[in-house]
Design a protein around this motif. Structure first.
Motif, short mmCIF file in Angstrom:
data_model
loop_
_atom_site.label_atom_id
_atom_site.label_comp_id
_atom_site.label_asym_id
_atom_site.label_seq_id
_atom_site.Cartn_x
_atom_site.Cartn_y
_atom_site.Cartn_z
N ASP A 412 -5.83 -12.10 16.02
CA ASP A 412 -4.77 -13.02 16.57
C ASP A 412 -3.37 -12.47 16.28
N HIS A 413 -3.38 -11.95 15.11
CA HIS A 413 -2.16 -11.34 14.58
C HIS A 413 -1.48 -10.12 15.71
N ALA A 414 -2.66 -9.15 16.01
CA ALA A 414 -2.58 -7.92 16.66
C ALA A 414 -2.04 -8.53 18.21
N PHE A 415 -2.85 -9.58 18.65
CA PHE A 415 -2.74 -10.34 20.00
C PHE A 415 -1.06 -10.66 20.08
N TRP A 416 -0.68 -11.59 18.98
CA TRP A 416 0.70 -12.19 19.10
C TRP A 416 1.70 -11.02 18.84
N LYS A 417 1.44 -10.25 18.31
CA LYS A 417 2.73 -8.99 18.01
C LYS A 417 2.60 -8.15 19.40
N GLU A 418 1.58 -8.23 20.17
CA GLU A 418 1.53 -7.59 21.49
C GLU A 418 2.66 -8.31 22.35
N THR A 439 -1.59 -9.69 -0.10
CA THR A 439 -1.37 -8.76 1.11
C THR A 439 0.04 -8.11 1.16
N MET A 440 0.15 -7.24 2.31
CA MET A 440 1.37 -6.74 2.38
C MET A 440 2.54 -7.58 3.06
N PRO A 441 3.75 -7.62 3.08
CA PRO A 441 4.54 -8.46 3.74
C PRO A 441 4.38 -8.53 5.31
N ASN A 442 4.13 -9.70 5.86
CA ASN A 442 4.17 -9.85 7.11
C ASN A 442 2.59 -9.41 7.88
N GLU A 443 1.81 -9.23 6.85
CA GLU A 443 0.23 -8.86 7.06
C GLU A 443 -0.33 -10.40 6.98
N PRO A 444 -1.38 -10.65 7.71
CA PRO A 444 -2.33 -11.88 7.80
C PRO A 444 -2.92 -12.11 6.44
N VAL A 445 -2.80 -13.40 6.08
CA VAL A 445 -3.41 -14.04 5.03
C VAL A 445 -5.29 -14.10 5.41
N THR A 446 -6.09 -13.49 5.44
CA THR A 446 -7.18 -13.76 6.03
C THR A 446 -8.20 -14.68 4.91
#
Length: 995
Positions: A412-418, A439-446
């Protein structure tokens, strides 16, 4: 020097004539003259070392001759014994049966060698083993080959089976050919049709219209599992199209709970590889979660009032930032009627990979988060949501809709950023209560965690607690409910092709779908030679009007046969059951045979079958064992799993997955082009050169293929080195589960080992009748008794630590006992078969060592060699048979399960008495080590606490008895008797003299 001779030496004596007599003593010559066909071993006991060398110098071990000789003997023995009753079986070993492509590759050789080694090992243990072979003979490749060649696929397939059967014969396998089957044989697929009709009767086989994966090249339907990650057919490689057709399905979903639960049984004692169990579990895909209803703002568009979404993470509901729909979602299909751009977008989807990030934003339509109706919901969550059509959303999973949570899902994160590169991602939970994350900043917390301030009044709640509370909050309004979903879908078995099992159904205008009566089975494929001669594509059954048009079994009126054939996985889902009762004309198998002979004890094959074949086999076996075929009349009803739900029915007790075989591959360093064998100069194997340029070629090991020119024909290799050496080489190179890098040059180590063993056998056979004098010349047949008698003799006299014969005998037999344990464990474990070869090589070295073989007692030598032969027999059967017959001319075959003398060796309990009579003693002077010497091991009585003084006296005496001990103590003026203190540590392994 290796003794190399293809036949028992006794048979050579008459042919050698006068050439032998000059090297014999007069007594031996007289013995031969009196009985020229007497076993040569008796005569050769008179040979000296030089005579022995002269006799064998011109004879070579002919492994090819041994292969031919013993294959013939095995065949004769099989004919003499006739067909045994299969219910005598103790073990059922089965490799996955091959598709008859026309040739066997090294991958086949590996899996069939492993299977035969296991079967022979269990035979030597006294089991009656079933090791059958058959042919997975239906399938699209044969049909394509028929079109290409203009011949009937049956003709092509049968010719390939004949060729491959010849190849299997040269592998020295112990196949039970009485059970042979081919899935394209009407005698086999008659019963496949019976099983289909039994499934149909219980409602587990049904026909429905569905969107299917259609291969435009092969012109057939594919199951989801047969489409790769790029949306291409697993066979033709063509981009798969989506079409709606009426198809036949098997209702595997009815068995999904037991398919999942029984994985626990298969996990016990590592019966199945963890990797395979994980793949099965993931494919079944049971998910617990909630169905959430998102109201829709249509803005004048005719569509549904809400969109239902299944999620396993209701705790992330505050973080939803968009909704994504599958192309087949009803709302999408409805909107496409009035949206040309959407129609164009949908037409491009079949060419996109499932993980593509493209999406189509549906205009004039938005969704509302159901939490928006709650007063204390944060404002960001109340904002209406865009709705996309996205290829990553699967139409057959959940509801064909996904709630997009960019802050907590990678996809979902990859799709939203696209699509919203600059828009912020909303995070609604953290890994801990202080909202720090790993996690790294702005990376999803899964991962699950603790809800933060963006979750409103639920801040501080754990994921599990919050998820349950949110569902309960929305449930009264009909906006959420707990639910579970499965990834598994019913098994689509329809194929629009000729070369497969015909579906035994007729379609009547009055009666509908009608099963073909049992007495009319099998429904046989019609001959369509004109179709093949014309090299036409498509399904020829559709044009065979004479075959299609038939009468209805119910009303007698006009009806038409179903022109689909079954997926070949249907055949392979039950073939292992047919092997146990291959000649049963009335049923696929009898209940008695099923109970006695199944499940399969060890099933061997590639991990590439971890999902499709194994899952389908598990399903069909569960059905069969709870059906009338197994004597169960009332089970397996539609809508419910079998009544015996507590009983576990699994077809394969243990699964062995072998690694692939990679071939040595040469490439041009300047172009990267794969080089053919004649394009590589191997005059110096360590520096292969490109013939055209002289450059050093790049060498790697890669999956064998024609394009890489790195394939190896196993029959050619066997013809050069013999089957037994090839089998041993195949096993020795790598553990069973790992990739094997095939290197032909390394087989020389195996052939040298076999020659050395052959040398031992011949020498032992020649000297086994020679009775020697002395305390070790025992005539007892029990090695344990032999050692016990010797120790008894020693107890009655002063121990003689200079008895080299006893020490050599102990060294050899101790290694024999150790090897029996390690090799037996490796055979049982299977995955470490490579260590069987290395252990046997080590044992051979110990036995053959001149310090052991030339000195050890004849009984020990004979029994050690006998044990070695039996342990290597599963790997090198023909070679071992030859050695066995040389050592024991009248003992019968090693692989006769009734031959008690030829049993696989077991530890004989001598370990406790096989203690070395010598040990190393480190000698210290004032705490500093000066030297170490071999001394006699102290008697057990001296190791008691109250015997320390006697132990010191014993150790000092033993050290001074040695030449080095006297020289380095007394020779240097050290008088132990005048020492302040003499300390003995670790039972005499350390002596410290303090002056």
């Amino acid at each position: 020097m290796p003794l190399i001779c293809p036949r028992p030496l006794g048979r050579l004596v008459p042919k050698l004539g006068s050439s032998l007599r000059p090297v014999l003593s007069s007594a031996a010559a007289a013995s031969l003259a009196a009985s020229p066909r007497r076993p040569v071993g008796i005569a050769l006991q008179h040979l000296g070392t030089e005579s022995w060398k002269r006799f064998y110098a011109d004879h070579k071990l002919d492994l090819l001759a041994l292969d031919q000789k013993w294959r013939q003997k095995w065949a004769e023995s099989s004919r003499e014994k006739g067909t045994r009753e299969k219910d005598e079986k103790n073990k059922y070993v089965l490799p996955m049966f091959p598709y008859p492509s026309g040739y066997l590759h090294l991958g086949h050789l590996r899996v069939y060698t492993i299977a035969d080694v296991i079967a022979r090992f269990q035979t030597l243990q006294g089991h009656k083993v079933l090791l059958p072979m058959g042919w997975d003979a239906f399938g699209l490749p044969a049909e394509n080959a028929a079109i290409e060649r203009g011949i009937n696929p049956a003709t092509w397939t049968k010719a390939n089976i004949a060729k491959m059967k010849e190849q299997l014969h040269v592998m020295n396998g112990s196949w039970d050919w009485n059970c042979e089957l081919a899935t394209c044989d009407p005698d086999f697929y008659k019963h496949t049709q019976k099983i289909f009709l039994a499934l149909h009767e219980k409602g587990l086989a049904y026909q429905a219209e569905a969107e299917v994966n259609y291969d435009p090249v092969d012109k057939t339907v594919l199951a989801n599992e047969q489409v790769d990650a790029n949306g291409c057919s697993w066979r033709s490689g063509a981009k798969v199209e989506k079409r709606k057709l009426k198809q036949w399905f098997l209702n595997i979903s009815e068995f999904r709970e037991s398919l999942l639960k029984d994985l626990e049984t298969l996990a016990k004692d590592e019966a199945w590889p963890e990797r395979v169990l994980a793949m099965q579990k993931n494919w079944l895909g049971k998910s617990k979660g909630a169905t959430i209803k998102f109201p829709v703002l249509a803005f004048g568009q005719g569509t549904h009032s809400s969109i239902e979404v299944f999620t396993s993470r209701p705790d992330t509901l505050f973080g939803v930032q968009y909704i994504a729909l599958a192309a087949t979602h009803p709302s999408v299909q409805q909107l496409a009627k009035s949206d040309p751009e959407l129609q164009v977008f949908l037409s491009t989807l079949p060419g996109l990979s499932p993980d593509s990030k493209v999406g189509y934003l549906l205009p004039h339509i938005r969704a509302v988060n159901p939490l928006a109706y709650h007063e204390e919901t944060p404002a960001d969550t109340k904002v209406s949501l865009p709705i996309y059509v996205a290829p990553y959303v699967l139409g057959d999973y959940g509801e064909g809709a996904v709630m997009g949570v960019p802050g907590h899902d990678l996809r979902d994160h990859a799709f939203w950023k696209e699509h919203h590169y600059d828009a912020p991602v909303r995070f609604v939970l953290a890994a801990s209560e202080d909202e720090s994350t790993t996690t790294m900043p702005n990376e999803p917390v899964t991962e699950h965690g603790v809800l933060n301030a963006n979750s409103g009044i639920f801040k501080g709640k754990s994921s599990k607690e919050a998820g349950e509370m949110l569902v309960k909050l929305l449930e009264p309004a009909g906006l959420a409910k707990e639910s579970e979903k499965w990834r598994l879908r019913d098994w689509l078995i329809s194929r629009q092709r000729y070369w497969g099992t015909p579906i035994p159904i007729v379609h009547c205008g009055s009666c509908g779908t009608v099963p073909v009566p049992d007495e009319q089975l099998p429904v046989v494929l019609p001959e369509v030679d004109e179709h093949w001669a014309g090299k036409k594509t498509g399904n020829p059954l559709e044009s065979q009007t004479e075959w299609i048009n038939t009468s209805c079994p119910k009303c007698g009126g006009e009806a038409k046969r179903d022109t689909d054939t079954m997926d070949t996985f249907v055949d392979s889902s039950w073939y292992y059951m047919r092997f146990i009762d291959a000649h049963n004309k009335e049923a696929p198998f009898s209940p008695e045979k099923a109970k006695a002979l199944t499940p399969v004890d060890i099933y061997i094959g590639g991990v590439e079958h971890a999902i499709l074949h194994l899952l389908y086999s598990r399903f069909i076996y569960k059905f069969l064992m709870t059906s009338s075929f197994a004597g169960k009349e009332s089970e397996a009803t539609k809508g419910a799993e079998p009544e015996e739900s507590s009983k576990v029915y699994e077809p394969f007790k243990r699964l062995i997955t072998q690694g692939m075989v990679h071939g040595k591959t040469y490439t041009d360093p300047s172009t990267g082009r794969f080089l053919k064998p004649d394009e590589v100069d191997l005059s110096n194997p360590n520096q292969p050169k490109v013939v055209a340029t002289g450059a050093i070629a790049n060498v790697s090991y890669e999956k064998m293929s024609k394009s890489k020119h790195n394939g190896v024909d196993p029959t050619t290799f066997i013809a050069q080195y013999g089957a037994d050496a090839t089998r041993a080489h195949m096993l020795f190179q790598a553990p069973v589960s790992e990739i094997l890098d095939w290197d032909e040059n390394k087989i020389t180590g195996v052939t040298r080992w076999l020659s050395r063993v052959y040398d031992l056998v011949q020498k032992t056979a020649a000297s086994s009748s020679c009775i020697q004098s002395g305390p070790l010349a025992s005539t007892t047949s029990s090695v344990k008794t032999f050692f016990e008698q010797y120790q008894q003799q020693q107890q009655n006299s002063e121990p003689d630590y200079s008895d080299e014969r006893y020490d050599a005998s102990v060294t050899v037999w101790r290694e024999v006992q150790h090897t029996i344990s390690s090799v037996t464990a490796s055979y049982n474990k299977v995955y470490t078969l490579n260590t069987v070869i290395s252990d046997l090589m080590s044992l051979t070295n110990v036995i053959a060592s001149s310090s052991n073989y030339d000195v050890a007692a004849p009984l020990i030598k004979r029994e050690a060699v006998s044990t070695l032969i039996r342990m290597m027999a599963p790997v090198a059967p023909a070679f071992a048979e030859e050695c066995w017959s040389t050592l024991y001319p009248n003992a019968g075959s090693l692989f006769d399960s009734n031959n008690e003398q030829a049993r696989f060796p077991v530890p004989d309990g001598t370990e406790s008495i096989l203690k070395s009579r010598k040990q190393t003693c480190a000698v210290q002077l004032n705490g500093k080590t000066k030297f170490a010497v071999e001394i006699g091991t102290p008697p057990a009585g001296l190791l008691e606490k109250d015997a320390q003084e006697k132990l010191r006296e014993f150790i000092v005496a033993e050290v001074l008895r040695t030449e080095e001990g006297r020289a380095k103590l007394e020779g240097r003026g050290v008088d132990v008797n005048k020492a302040k203190k003499v300390i003995v540590v670790r039972g005499g392994k350390l002596l410290n003299v303090v002056m």
